[in-house]
Design an enzyme around this catalytic site. Structure first.
Site, mmCIF file in Angstrom:
data_model
loop_
_atom_site.group_PDB
_atom_site.id
_atom_site.type_symbol
_atom_site.label_atom_id
_atom_site.label_comp_id
_atom_site.label_asym_id
_atom_site.label_seq_id
_atom_site.Cartn_x
_atom_site.Cartn_y
_atom_site.Cartn_z
ATOM 1 N N ASP A 1 1.067 -1.116 -0.011
ATOM 2 C CA ASP A 1 -0.187 0.228 -0.209
ATOM 3 C C ASP A 1 0.974 0.932 0.090
ATOM 4 O O ASP A 1 1.837 1.273 0.333
ATOM 5 C CB ASP A 1 -0.797 0.173 1.432
ATOM 6 C CG ASP A 1 -1.763 1.004 1.300
ATOM 7 O OD1 ASP A 1 -2.818 0.870 0.353
ATOM 8 O OD2 ASP A 1 -1.754 2.162 2.179
ATOM 9 N N GLU B 1 1.445 -0.088 -4.629
ATOM 10 C CA GLU B 1 0.491 -0.081 -5.590
ATOM 11 C C GLU B 1 1.132 1.562 -5.487
ATOM 12 O O GLU B 1 1.500 2.496 -4.575
ATOM 13 C CB GLU B 1 -0.489 0.492 -4.533
ATOM 14 C CG GLU B 1 -2.090 1.517 -4.663
ATOM 15 C CD GLU B 1 -1.962 2.305 -4.408
ATOM 16 O OE1 GLU B 1 -3.262 2.570 -3.256
ATOM 17 O OE2 GLU B 1 -1.791 2.375 -2.706
#
Length: 523
Positions: free
Chosen positions: A204, A255
């Site tokens: 993330d 990401e």
């Protein structure tokens, strides 16, 4: 197996947002028991791996991305023993397991942040985060002008007068990756889960861990001081060594919302991450020339570093693509304005989503399927304000509706809510019209979106691959050859069907390729 033949280079990976997938204990919230009960659905779909959004203990201020403990399971979802059983059961079905890791920040309930609050200014505990004195005569102004991506300031003041940095919710303090203790901690977390059989991590905010230590003010959309800093590469080289030390080709997926695709590709060199999401493709509006440009730039940038592309249409943060493609104008996506006020033609959006599915399945590389995408689900736009839970909605005081609309629980069976999601209702309301879009209903319909995905994923495994060669079939038609012929008609009129045996089509084709329709042909 070498990097050129790794499973992840062409994998179809299914994203499970646990809270909304399936509820096994009847409390209205999805859990690991629910996932285990639906593994056969995923096996029948034909995916290669599951990516789980965070399953760690969390106060759920941001749907689990506010992690309180990186080495356990959120009790709402189940237990560590259940997670280990799920991993084993998925492996028994030849499905690999990828889990989220959230290295940019933690929950304000994490033991380290609580210790930092107690220890006070100048303490070693505060060096794990970005605590700073404020500006102004009395320190009442934030240390700089950075804005939270969830709205408002990126700084919150604590009672002793210092401020701490949070690029997201104020309940998600950012770690200070200049501190070696943070690096050691996350390397240990990687090993903890690799030892339990996970096959990889989705990272993330992978571009945001390292900050410019001077914390300079920025102009409007400038994210340079807290994105894509050079120090990130050292971190991921270390992580890659850990992943490579385990058998079975463990993977790292980033990401990164970076404006320069060539910059993003630098993270995919052979000693760093294995792959990263292609968000330029996700946000692309419904236009043949724009898609061709994105695909060309993507493949070129990835070829330069020998990495596979990873195609994605939707995820838990963006408006579902059935809704985006159903707009008469502005069919792209932007966090700055989700355009939820625009009218949507769901029939048009579904037709285009079917064609887009065949496009992503045909492109070289890997792909991600967000849960419910295979059912043709759309964004739920009419959730009552009092039921919304996304902190984006609260921090922007309702000016941004947030992400709840793409996180509504999945319909599995039956004619009324909660559509087999669980015996205790669903934590967000489902539209009554989803009765025709349950997994049960679509399994029995050979013309359904679910059948299209199943057929496409099955054919994708059996068809020969190869480099992409663009074909010229007229204005508004996106066409290429890559072991077979693909064509998608974006124009406003039907065009002649390319020669060859029709293998799969997103809609009826009979000598012509209708508007917003895609086809695979054996030439």
């Amino acid at each position: 197996m070498t990097d050129k033949t790794g499973w992840w280079r062409s994998a179809a990976i299914y994203q499970v947002y646990i809270r909304s997938f399936a509820d096994g204990n009847g409390d209205g919230v999805g859990d690991l028991a629910g996932v285990r009960s639906r593994l056969d659905h995923l096996a029948d779909l034909g995916i290669d791996a599951i990516w789980f959004t965070p399953w760690y203990p969390s106060p759920m201020d941001d749907g689990g991305y506010d992690v309180a403990d990186f080495r356990d399971i959120e009790p709402l979802f189940g237990t560590l023993a259940e997670a280990e059983a799920l991993i084993a059961e998925a492996h028994a079905r030849n499905i690999r397991v990828i889990i989220d890791i959230v290295p940019n920040h933690c929950s304000d309930e994490h033991r380290w942040f609580q210790a930092a609050l107690e220890a006070g200014p100048g303490s070693p505990e505060r060096q794990r985060f970005w605590f700073r004195p404020g500006r102004g005569p009395d320190g009442s102004e934030p240390p700089n002008n950075w804005k939270s991506r969830f709205g408002g300031s990126a700084w919150t003041r604590v009672p002793d007068g210092e401020w701490y940095l949070h690029l997201y919710s104020s309940r998600q303090p950012d770690f200070n990756w200049d501190n070696p203790e943070i690096r050691t901690e996350f390397e240990d977390v990687l090993r903890f889960w690799f030892d339990r059989g996970v096959d990889g991590f989705r990272i993330d905010v992978a571009d945001g861990l390292v900050k410019d230590p001077h914390l300079p003010d920025v102009d409007d959309d400038d994210e340079t001081p807290f994105s894509d800093q050079e120090g990130l590469h050292e971190i991921y080289r270390s992580w890659r060594k850990i992943a490579d030390s385990y058998g079975g080709e463990r993977v790292l997926v980033g990401e990164m919302w970076l404006p320069d695709m060539s910059r993003a590709a630098r993270y995919l060199r052979r000693d760093e991450l294995h792959s990263a999401f292609n968000f330029d493709f996700l946000v692309c509006p419904w236009d043949a020339a724009r898609f061709r440009d994105v695909i060309t730039r993507t493949l070129r940038a990835h070829d330069e570093v020998g990495a596979p592309a990873a195609w994605v249409l939707s995820n838990h943060d963006v408006t579902r693509h059935v809704t985006r493609y159903g707009r008469q104008s502005d069919t792209g996506f932007s966090f700055a304005n989700r355009l939820h006020e625009l009218p949507v033609d769901l029939e048009l959006g579904t037709r285009r989503a079917r064609a887009a599915a065949l496009l992503t399945l045909a492109l070289p590389g890997g792909l991600y399927v967000y849960q419910g995408e295979e059912l043709g689900l759309w964004e739920v736009l009419d959730i009552p304000d009092e039921l919304r839970q996304d902190p984006v909605f609260a921090r922007t005081r309702g000016t941004d509706p947030g992400r709840d609309g793409c996180r509504v629980p999945i319909p599995w069976s039956g004619a009324e809510p909660p559509f087999g999601f669980g015996s205790g209702g669903a934590w967000l309301p489902q539209p009554d019209s989803w009765r025709d879009h349950t997994a049960e209903a679509e399994s029995a319909d050979p013309a359904s979106m679910l059948s299209l995905y199943r057929d496409g994923l099955r054919l994708r495994r059996s068809l020969p691959g190869g480099p992409l060669e663009w074909l010229s079939l007229g204005d508004g038609v996106l066409a290429f050859r890559t072991g077979f012929t693909f064509a998608l008609n974006f124009s406003s009129s039907p065009v002649p069907l390319p020669p060859g045996e029709v293998l799969l089509a997103s809609g009826p084709v009979d000598g012509e390729l209708p508007t917003d329709t895609a086809v695979w042909l054996r030439s």
